[in-house]
Write a protein that holds these residues in place. Sequence first.
Motif, PDB file in Angstrom:
ATOM      1  N   LYS A 161       0.832  -1.215   0.000  1.00 53.23           N
ATOM      2  CA  LYS A 161       0.000   0.000   0.000  1.00 53.23           C
ATOM      3  C   LYS A 161       0.862   1.259   0.000  1.00 53.23           C
ATOM      4  N   ASN A 162       2.082   1.129   0.488  1.00 51.19           N
ATOM      5  CA  ASN A 162       3.020   2.251   0.526  1.00 51.19           C
ATOM      6  C   ASN A 162       4.023   2.210  -0.622  1.00 51.19           C
ATOM      7  N   ASN A 163       3.720   1.419  -1.637  1.00 50.32           N
ATOM      8  CA  ASN A 163       4.577   1.306  -2.828  1.00 50.32           C
ATOM      9  C   ASN A 163       5.980   0.808  -2.487  1.00 50.32           C
ATOM     10  N   ILE A 164       6.059  -0.042  -1.495  1.00 49.17           N
ATOM     11  CA  ILE A 164       7.318  -0.683  -1.118  1.00 49.17           C
ATOM     12  C   ILE A 164       7.300  -2.109  -1.658  1.00 49.17           C
ATOM     13  N   SER A 165       8.240  -2.430  -2.536  1.00 47.97           N
ATOM     14  CA  SER A 165       8.297  -3.789  -3.071  1.00 47.97           C
ATOM     15  C   SER A 165       8.758  -4.744  -1.969  1.00 47.97           C
ATOM     16  N   VAL A 166       8.421  -6.015  -2.143  1.00 46.97           N
ATOM     17  CA  VAL A 166       8.695  -6.997  -1.090  1.00 46.97           C
ATOM     18  C   VAL A 166       9.447  -8.197  -1.643  1.00 46.97           C
ATOM     19  N   MET A 167      10.486  -8.600  -0.924  1.00 45.42           N
ATOM     20  CA  MET A 167      11.110  -9.901  -1.125  1.00 45.42           C
ATOM     21  C   MET A 167      10.677 -10.790   0.035  1.00 45.42           C
ATOM     22  N   LEU A 168      10.040 -11.914  -0.279  1.00 45.04           N
ATOM     23  CA  LEU A 168       9.695 -12.886   0.760  1.00 45.04           C
ATOM     24  C   LEU A 168      10.872 -13.834   0.915  1.00 45.04           C
ATOM     25  N   LYS A 169      11.389 -13.924   2.131  1.00 43.50           N
ATOM     26  CA  LYS A 169      12.677 -14.592   2.374  1.00 43.50           C
ATOM     27  C   LYS A 169      12.548 -15.562   3.556  1.00 43.50           C
ATOM     28  N   PRO A 170      11.916 -16.730   3.318  1.00 43.02           N
ATOM     29  CA  PRO A 170      11.809 -17.718   4.405  1.00 43.02           C
ATOM     30  C   PRO A 170      13.194 -18.138   4.892  1.00 43.02           C
ATOM     31  N   GLN A 171      13.346 -18.198   6.200  1.00 42.36           N
ATOM     32  CA  GLN A 171      14.645 -18.532   6.781  1.00 42.36           C
ATOM     33  C   GLN A 171      14.508 -19.613   7.850  1.00 42.36           C
ATOM     34  N   ILE A 172      15.626 -20.272   8.103  1.00 39.23           N
ATOM     35  CA  ILE A 172      15.687 -21.304   9.140  1.00 39.23           C
ATOM     36  C   ILE A 172      16.395 -20.732  10.366  1.00 39.23           C
TER      37      ILE A 172
END
Length: 333
Positions: free
Chosen positions: A93-104
């Motif tokens: 909504k704030n025009n911030i792109s997202v990287m989804l980064k699942p981590q262990i």
Amino acid sequence: MKKLGLLIVCCLQFSCNSQVEKKINGVSFVSSREKVTQKNIAPILAINANAASVMPFGFIRDVNEPELIFNSDRQWFGERSDGIKHYVEILHKNNISVMLKPQIWIRDGKFTGTLEMNSEEHWQTLEKSYSDFILSYATLAQEVKVDVFCIGTELKKFVLQRPDFWSNLIVEVKKVYKGKLTYAANWDEYPKVPFWDKIDYVGVDAYFPLSKEQHPTIAQLKAGWQPHKKALKQMSDSISKPILFTEYGYRSMDFTGERPWLVDRNQTNVNLEAQSNATKAILEMFWTEDWFAGGYVWKWFIDHDNVGGSENNRFTPQNKPAELVLKEYYGFK
């Protein structure tokens, strides 16, 4: 002739500036127990960031244990699927792109690069468990339309010993997620990763050793970067893939450039200027290069007003001079 020369200069400046505007100027957005409000997003916008990595976690008991637990009710809100959806929605909504980064996370904070099974049976159990973990979040990534999906973080032994698994995993991920893919290799791991040609970015957690000085200058830090930068460019050129710093950052302490990967709770003297110098050095060395995609500073907490500060020797740049450095360079036009 003078007008033509001026036009060429202006065009070159415009080209350079447009290139910088396309960079991923990111923060590593730390998961929290709480939901996020616009108040939590405002400080990210204030430093001119245009991207954030969001990090759901899975947990393993030890470096030789194959069972991965994730999306559990016992986890923090921001580490689960419902929290990820919420975070991504407000960031977008704030025009911030997202990287989804699942981590262990391995119990007691043991380094994920040492994860290694003792038998073929355990390797297969781990692979099934990890596939479930990644494909679950890849499906979510497609649902919420994240811009980049990271298939793993600093899993050196797992990657090197089971390359076929990773190649197959990438195929399966691409069946459910249609955006750009990366993997977050540790700084000393990235040259050996066998599947860069199958994904979009060469992801590097950029904790390269740069200087043994207690109080390194920008010039000393840049000198320390030279061999690493050369190797990164050679990698990018050899496979025609951009470099992405999936993590980068420095602790605000003495000797910050010597072992930048340190995550312990040592009480080394706070050194705000050293962190600021190191942040300037990396931004000046990389952010104008056309083979470099950008990066996500480690790390950014949602409760901005109550973290970091002048007595803190940890990674976050919040409420420190390094925050102003990010604001300046992320806002470069």
